[in-house]
Design a protein around this motif. Structure first.
Motif, PDB file in Angstrom:
ATOM      1  N   GLY A 120       0.222   0.263  -5.797  1.00  0.00           N
ATOM      2  CA  GLY A 120      -0.940  -0.481  -5.355  1.00  0.00           C
ATOM      3  C   GLY A 120      -1.621   0.183  -4.203  1.00  0.00           C
ATOM      4  N   HIS A 121      -2.534  -0.543  -3.641  1.00  0.00           N
ATOM      5  CA  HIS A 121      -3.309  -0.047  -2.519  1.00  0.00           C
ATOM      6  C   HIS A 121      -3.808  -1.270  -1.772  1.00  0.00           C
ATOM      7  CE1 HIS A 121      -6.107   2.808  -0.488  1.00  0.00           C
ATOM      8  NE2 HIS A 121      -6.780   1.686  -0.312  1.00  0.00           N
ATOM      9  N   THR A 122      -3.625  -1.295  -0.451  1.00  0.00           N
ATOM     10  CA  THR A 122      -4.073  -2.438   0.333  1.00  0.00           C
ATOM     11  C   THR A 122      -4.968  -1.943   1.452  1.00  0.00           C
ATOM     12  OG1 THR A 122      -1.990  -3.555  -0.172  1.00  0.00           O
ATOM     13  CG2 THR A 122      -3.291  -4.460   1.617  1.00  0.00           C
ATOM     14  N   GLU A 123      -6.131  -2.555   1.539  1.00  0.00           N
ATOM     15  CA  GLU A 123      -7.122  -2.047   2.491  1.00  0.00           C
ATOM     16  C   GLU A 123      -7.932  -3.195   3.051  1.00  0.00           C
ATOM     17  OE1 GLU A 123      -9.172   1.455   1.035  1.00  0.00           O
ATOM     18  OE2 GLU A 123     -11.030   0.833   2.007  1.00  0.00           O
ATOM     19  N   VAL A 124      -8.240  -3.120   4.338  1.00  0.00           N
ATOM     20  CA  VAL A 124      -9.176  -4.062   4.939  1.00  0.00           C
ATOM     21  C   VAL A 124     -10.551  -3.419   4.877  1.00  0.00           C
ATOM     22  CG1 VAL A 124      -9.814  -5.285   7.037  1.00  0.00           C
ATOM     23  CG2 VAL A 124      -7.411  -5.103   6.388  1.00  0.00           C
ATOM     24  N   THR A 181      -4.193  -3.740  -6.410  1.00  0.00           N
ATOM     25  CA  THR A 181      -5.084  -3.308  -5.332  1.00  0.00           C
ATOM     26  C   THR A 181      -5.609  -4.539  -4.614  1.00  0.00           C
ATOM     27  OG1 THR A 181      -5.749  -1.280  -6.434  1.00  0.00           O
ATOM     28  CG2 THR A 181      -7.260  -2.144  -4.787  1.00  0.00           C
ATOM     29  N   LEU A 203      -8.080  -5.875  -1.502  1.00  0.00           N
ATOM     30  CA  LEU A 203      -9.106  -5.604  -0.497  1.00  0.00           C
ATOM     31  C   LEU A 203      -9.299  -6.880   0.298  1.00  0.00           C
ATOM     32  CD1 LEU A 203     -11.649  -3.701  -2.772  1.00  0.00           C
ATOM     33  CD2 LEU A 203     -10.112  -2.707  -1.078  1.00  0.00           C
ATOM     34  N   LEU A 204      -9.147  -6.769   1.621  1.00  0.00           N
ATOM     35  CA  LEU A 204      -9.161  -7.965   2.460  1.00  0.00           C
ATOM     36  C   LEU A 204     -10.290  -7.891   3.475  1.00  0.00           C
ATOM     37  CD1 LEU A 204      -5.330  -7.849   3.180  1.00  0.00           C
ATOM     38  CD2 LEU A 204      -6.466  -9.319   1.508  1.00  0.00           C
TER      39      LEU A 204
END
Lengths: 336, 336
Positions: free
Chosen positions: A123-127, A90, A92-93
């Motif tokens: 996974g997981h990608t998030e701003v 995961t 977080l940006l």
């Protein structure tokens, strides 16, 4: 209580006990190792094999952060004798430079995952406005046959304590990378270059799986607080005392030179890549690991009670440092 | 590229493809479902059973955030026909009010985990300057016999599309909780109270496991963007077309009353608790689920091509909303 703050860093054990360890959802018979203070991986029996699971965050996309995070997660799995198989990631940006952060993290993570032969399966990608710098949470999944699951409680007084690898190779690599310009004139460009290569040695997966096969009773990987902290944690996990001869802890020459430059104690410096193994004395596991090409040495033994260091023949209490030497140094430097 | 920003929220598919989906570590034969756009869970074959794995973050410790996060994670597992078994929980807390945040999150998470009979087996809790509000990353692990793993690609044209549950019960619960004071005089305290009770309906685990047993071919849980978005995602995942009769989508009375008050479309409002099921027509799975006590209705069918809605007998293209109605409303309100 409703507005109590907690200092930055790992949450203190008494607060964890109150708010987290008393709230662990349903009781399920599959749980072999559940959450506890100082427990770095969980084990779940899935009617066949044991799953070993570990989750950890990294905060920041510093040089090699993603690389290190994968290895630390897989190290946590391997000390239970389990082969790491899969990773969930995961990310977080923060909004700014999001693609640059993403690019560096995924490149690093991918490279490390190939290095230890682990697949990234989800996974997981998030701003997110919730983070001020990149945050990655890695969950590693491994498996081991039920009869081969390694747990620290199986160690007993008289067992050898063996160190595989050298003290502070991670800390040495970090210092050689982050302070390269300062170090080159002081200790020589060749030393700095060799020390930067220490990054390649932060995985203990191969060593741990071999040690498990040879007959390790318990294992513990070294991370923050260095070898001294890891020995203390290992003793706490086994419920035993321990006696370690300081002079028998292997350090590479580059580590000594660089630690001396910064006046830091290499035995209390972050040490991923070093593995502690407990094994029955008669197995002489240290020499068998050396035969297989690993740096390995018996550094002491588990005892019934007491935690002591033998330093130049003198017995002193084993007290882990309050914090890792790296953070002490970085704070000192920031204060200049 | 080195300084490109990304807007807040999920990272766009093209950026994910470039930086994340091309970097998935080692190839391992155990990986049955790997990472991909729109894939919410991974599946790993561990020589016996299939492990189904899902990881997701929540950012913020709003009312019921931890509760919801557990249910969403377990829903992701159950749509593959797998029973959720264990959870790993990483909590990152800002320094201020850290214990209050921790207390609320772990209470919520624990309660939800008991609710779906899942054990919390590990985690990591840290106070970090990298976060401005609480961040929780939940990783759910479930298992299913190899022959019973459910994957969307098995659906085919002519299969029923069945909705289990009602549209927007999650969105209704959120609005009834967050805007209770505004709603009570407008729609009545009894409606608000009943709608707040909708929180109890956000798990689809029991329904999904029963549907799997009856003979569901594929399943998809509804979350952000509501039923319309979920139907679109389901069609994309199956690689088929779809035709759905809008009037057959069940909505509770409280949802209609509250959605009408805020002028939001309940079919595009966040809908955890609603489950889409594909099944062979002849199975009549909707009536079998109703017999078992679930709200369930055939809302349409998969087709060879095209994605259409039938609204009052008229066929219109199925286009998912750009964003969930909840975020649109919250932004509109923040702008007032």
């Amino acid at each position: 209580m409703s507005d109590q703050g907690i200092p930055f860093g790992k949450v203190p054990p008494e607060i964890l006990s109150q708010f987290a360890l008393s709230r662990t959802g349903a009781r399920r018979r599959e749980v072999v190792i559940g959450p506890d203070i100082g427990v770095d991986a969980a084990a779940v029996d899935i009617d066949g094999d044991i799953l070993v699971l570990s989750t950890d965050p990294i905060t920041g996309a510093g040089k090699n952060a993603g690389w290190l995070a994968v290895h630390v997660a897989c190290n946590d799995i391997a000390v239970h004798g389990a082969r790491p198989v899969a990773l969930l990631v995961t990310l977080l940006l923060p909004g700014e430079s999001a693609t640059a952060h993403l690019d560096r993290l995924t490149t690093d993570i991918d490279r490390a995952a190939r290095d230890v032969d682990v697949a990234i399966v989800g996974g997981h990608t998030e701003v997110s406005g919730a983070v001020t710098r990149p945050v990655a949470v890695l969950t590693a999944i491994g498996r081991v046959e039920r009869s081969k699951l390694i747990q620290p409680a199986a160690a007993r007084a008289g067992d050898d304590v063996v160190l595989v690898g050298s003290a502070a190779i991670e800390g040495t690599a970090i210092l050689a990378t982050d302070f390269a310009d300062e170090l080159r004139p002081a200790v020589g460009a060749d030393v700095v270059e060799r020390a930067q290569g220490f990054w390649d040695g932060v995985s203990i997966v191969t060593a741990a799986l071999l040690a498990a096969e040879i007959g390790a009773i318990a294992m513990h990987d070294c991370t923050e607080g260095g070898i001294i902290t890891a020995v203390h944690e290992f003793a706490v996990a086994t419920g035993l005392g321990v006696r370690v001869v300081v002079e028998s802890i292997h350090r590479r020459e580059e580590t000594d030179v660089i630690a001396s430059h910064f006046s830091v104690d290499p035995l209390a410096l972050v040490s991923s890549g070093a593995l502690l193994v407990a094994a029955r004395r008669e197995l002489d596991i240290a020499s068998r690991l050396r035969d297989a090409g690993f740096q390995a040495a018996r550094i002491g033994e588990f005892t019934a009670t007491g935690r002591r260091l033998l330093l130049r023949g003198k017995s002193i209490p084993l007290v882990p440092p309050a914090r890792d030497e790296l953070w002490r140094l970085l704070e000192e430097r920031a204060g200049i």
